[in-house]
Design an enzyme around this catalytic site. Structure first.
Site, PDB file in Angstrom:
ATOM      1  N   THR A  59       0.914  -1.124   0.000  1.00  0.00           N
ATOM      2  CA  THR A  59       0.000   0.000   0.000  1.00  0.00           C
ATOM      3  C   THR A  59       0.961   1.182   0.000  1.00  0.00           C
ATOM      4  O   THR A  59       2.172   0.995  -0.016  1.00  0.00           O
ATOM      5  CB  THR A  59      -0.867  -0.090   1.295  1.00  0.00           C
TER       6      THR A  59
ATOM      7  N   GLY B  24       1.256  -1.521   4.620  1.00  0.00           N
ATOM      8  CA  GLY B  24       1.663  -2.790   5.224  1.00  0.00           C
ATOM      9  C   GLY B  24       0.520  -3.592   5.821  1.00  0.00           C
ATOM     10  O   GLY B  24       0.686  -4.233   6.855  1.00  0.00           O
ATOM     11  N   GLY B  25      -0.657  -3.556   5.180  1.00  0.00           N
ATOM     12  CA  GLY B  25      -1.778  -4.360   5.672  1.00  0.00           C
ATOM     13  C   GLY B  25      -2.079  -4.003   7.126  1.00  0.00           C
ATOM     14  O   GLY B  25      -2.071  -2.836   7.500  1.00  0.00           O
TER      15      GLY B  25
ATOM     16  N   THR C 230      -4.114   2.273  -2.056  1.00  0.00           N
ATOM     17  CA  THR C 230      -3.588   0.922  -2.228  1.00  0.00           C
ATOM     18  C   THR C 230      -4.210   0.177  -3.396  1.00  0.00           C
ATOM     19  O   THR C 230      -5.324   0.489  -3.822  1.00  0.00           O
ATOM     20  CB  THR C 230      -3.840   0.092  -0.941  1.00  0.00           C
TER      21      THR C 230
HETATM   22  N1  GLY Z   1      -5.317  -3.440   1.542  1.00  0.00           N
HETATM   23  C1  GLY Z   1      -4.831  -3.167   2.830  1.00  0.00           C
HETATM   24  C2  GLY Z   1      -5.834  -2.483   3.672  1.00  0.00           C
HETATM   25  O1  GLY Z   1      -6.673  -1.792   3.160  1.00  0.00           O
HETATM   26  O2  GLY Z   1      -5.803  -2.642   4.860  1.00  0.00           O
END
Ligand code: GLY
Length: 609
Positions: A420, A513-514, A438
């Site tokens: 992201t 980073g998720g 992202t």
């Molecule tokens: N794709 C990562 C998030 O949105 O948390």
């Protein structure tokens, strides 16, 4: 289901039933919201032009001997404006617009489109994101331009005939949600910007048409994505004839330049209704995707009221659901605020308390948060100080608490966090924008839209594709976040603006980073507010992460002194080591101006004047 045998000392001291009861009571008492958010534009007292920040003197940081990012480095300083992102060229696009008279919003939109060109692994027009805005006249707002599930999406669309999860939510045409980035950036510009879209998009169009030089970080990212992208399209600008472009190449993207020019000339409709939409739908049809023209024509971003919380005497403005970022950050910081002061940074007790706070906040995140247009979300409860006090009471001072004893229904496998990107922009008037955007996985679904020249997201994996089973990030999420047509998938993105007690912007921060976005962003905030680090040290400080499941405290190699690591293990923490955690980009107000720090673990640029 995994069985957990509780150590006797744990059974004596932590009351897991108490925790479950608290959750029930809290859920009953809380005012649930079932709306798509407010109008989004609320006010705090105006700050006027920035003055020196109301914060105590900074204190020199000390990191473990084996830590690879030494303390005591300097940040980029500028007296008037600053932009920080994962791409120096994109940050420069923002300052170009501010030099031409634009405000921080004009500059942030310019930066967002430029990142789609210069940081194509995550910067995007084929994905979505969130912005938090704080104007010097007192207006505050957030805009949600998260992707939505296509109309033809179904709850079990990623399960095979045996009910097993496939990888189709991560790779290929079926993995994409309906993109929101173009609509979101344009809506942001229309409400808070001062310049026309055609002007702010000029730097991005130029970078796509004339090219820019690929640095080693981008070249590495391109090389790693080879099989993922070339599997769907052999030749793209990143892989001419199927081979990755090397460092030092001038990367020209003529199709993307044409798409950006169409958007600059015709606005949002060019992406959602014109030939760009046709190209996207044709790409879907080539690979078995389900996004239609009706999906694209129906997409709308949502203005939402920011999550407003406080930590010590500072105010935080952050992102409400459909992102979990603001709620989970507020919950974790509220738990930590119950301690009159936190232990010294880097001590055993510090890691234990901070990790335990994240663990509890993530249990709620994973089970209770989702798109508020579809399910009730107990925002008031989760962000309240009294609820945090109850959660803090479940933290044992000397033992880790197994997540299974706090929330026994779920199990998970570990996965590495992927990418992201976040950018922060401030201007001389004191306006500030924090944006995180992202494609989900780096390079999204791997699918490049032929003729239109951009990557598509794999955001459908942020739903609970199979509630109770881990997604790409190992996150185990509940029924709340199951797939429904038109629904936004839960995010962890946490663009955040921190104000000092005079309502002046102190920090503009966020991360990639998720799920580690939440923990990385909040640790930079903690480092600045609680540990009084300057921004350079706050960004370089070793980071940790806990997301409830997998039930482990993740740390960066060399970031915890060996004796401290031993103590944490003896307290019952399952310690999991990664080389690097989180990609943060931040700006801090300092005496006489701004400091900007791009992520020291990755590439980026802070540009100001
Ligand atoms: N794709 C990562 C998030 O949105 O948390």
């Amino acid at each position: 289901m995994r069985q957990t045998v509780l150590p006797s000392v744990f059974a004596r001291t932590v009351r897991s039933n108490t925790y479950a009861t608290l959750l029930l009571i809290g859920a009953a008492l809380s005012a649930c919201t079932r709306s798509s958010g407010g109008a989004g534009d609320s006010r705090i007292p105006p700050s006027g032009p920035p003055t020196d920040p109301a914060i105590p003197e900074r204190v020199a940081a000390k990191f473990p001997n084996d830590w690879r990012l030494p303390a005591g480095q300097s940040a980029t300083f500028a007296p008037q404006v600053m932009a920080v992102s994962n791409s120096m060229d994109a940050s420069a696009a923002a300052t170009e617009i501010m030099r031409a008279g634009g405000n921080a919003v004009d500059a942030a939109v310019a930066l967002g489109f430029a990142l789609a060109v210069t940081w194509p692994e995550a910067g995007n027009i084929g994905g979505g994101g969130y912005s938090v805005i704080r104007m010097a006249d007192g207006r505050i707002a957030t805009i949600d331009y998260r992707e939505i599930a296509p109309l033809a999406a179904t709850r079990n669309m990623y399960l095979d005939e045996h009910g097993k999860l496939t990888d189709k939510s991560v790779y290929g045409h079926l993995a994409s949600g309906v993109p929101g980035a173009v609509a979101g950036l344009n809506a942001l510009l229309e409400r808070y910007g001062t310049m026309p879209l055609s002007r702010v998009m000029q730097p991005a169009i130029r970078l796509a048409r004339d090219g820019f030089i690929v640095d080693s970080s981008l070249a590495g990212s391109i090389a790693r994505a080879k099989s993922m992208v070339t599997r769907y399209q052999k030749s793209t600008p990143y892989f001419p004839n199927g081979e990755p472009v090397p460092t030092g190449t001038r990367l020209v993207q003529p199709d993307l330049a044409r798409t950006l020019t169409a958007i600059a000339e015709q606005g949002t409709a060019a992406f959602y209704r014109g030939w760009v939409a046709d190209s996207l739908v044709a790409e879907m049809q080539r690979g078995g995707g389900i996004i239609t023209r009706a999906d694209l024509a129906g997409y709308t971003p949502v203005w939402r009221t920011p999550i407003r919380t406080s930590f010590r005497e500072y105010s935080l403005l952050s992102m409400p659901p459909s992102s979990s970022g603001g709620v989970t950050t507020a919950e974790a910081l509220n738990i930590l605020e119950q301690y009159p002061s936190l232990p010294a940074y880097g001590t055993t007790r510090w890691f234990h308390l901070v990790g335990s706070a994240y663990q509890r906040a993530f249990i709620d995140r994973n089970a209770k948060l989702a798109d508020p247009a579809f399910v009730p979300v107990p925002l008031a409860q989760l962000t309240s100080k009294s609820y945090a006090r109850q959660l803090q009471g479940t933290i044992n001072d000397t033992r880790a608490t197994p997540t299974q004893s706090l929330e026994p229904q779920m199990q998970a496998l570990p996965r590495e966090p992927e990418h992201t990107t976040h950018y922060s922009v401030v201007d001389a008037a004191g306006n500030a924008v924090a944006t995180t955007t992202t494609l989900n996985n780096s390079w999204g679904s791997g699918v490049w839209v032929r003729g239109a020249g951009f990557m598509l997201n794999d955001e459908m994996d942020d739903f609970a594709a199979q509630p109770g089973k881990p997604n790409m990030f190992g996150l185990v999420q509940g029924e709340q976040n199951a797939i429904q047509p038109g629904k936004r998938m839960l995010s962890a993105m946490s663009p955040t603006i921190v104000l000092d007690r005079n309502n002046q912007v102190l920090l503009v921060v966020g991360a990639a980073g998720g799920p580690t976005i939440i923990t990385g962003t909040s640790q930079v905030i903690l480092n600045v507010i609680q540990h009084r680090m300057n921004l350079a040290d706050a960004m370089r400080a070793p980071r940790i992460h806990h997301q409830a499941l997998p039930d482990s405290l993740t740390f960066e190699a060399g970031g915890i002194a060996p004796a401290v690591l031993d103590s944490l293990r003896n307290m019952g923490h399952s310690m999991r080591q990664l080389r690097a955690l989180v990609n943060v980009n931040a700006i801090m107000r300092v005496k006489g101006g701004w400091e900007g720090v791009p992520e020291p673990r990755r590439a980026g640029g802070a540009v100001g004047y």
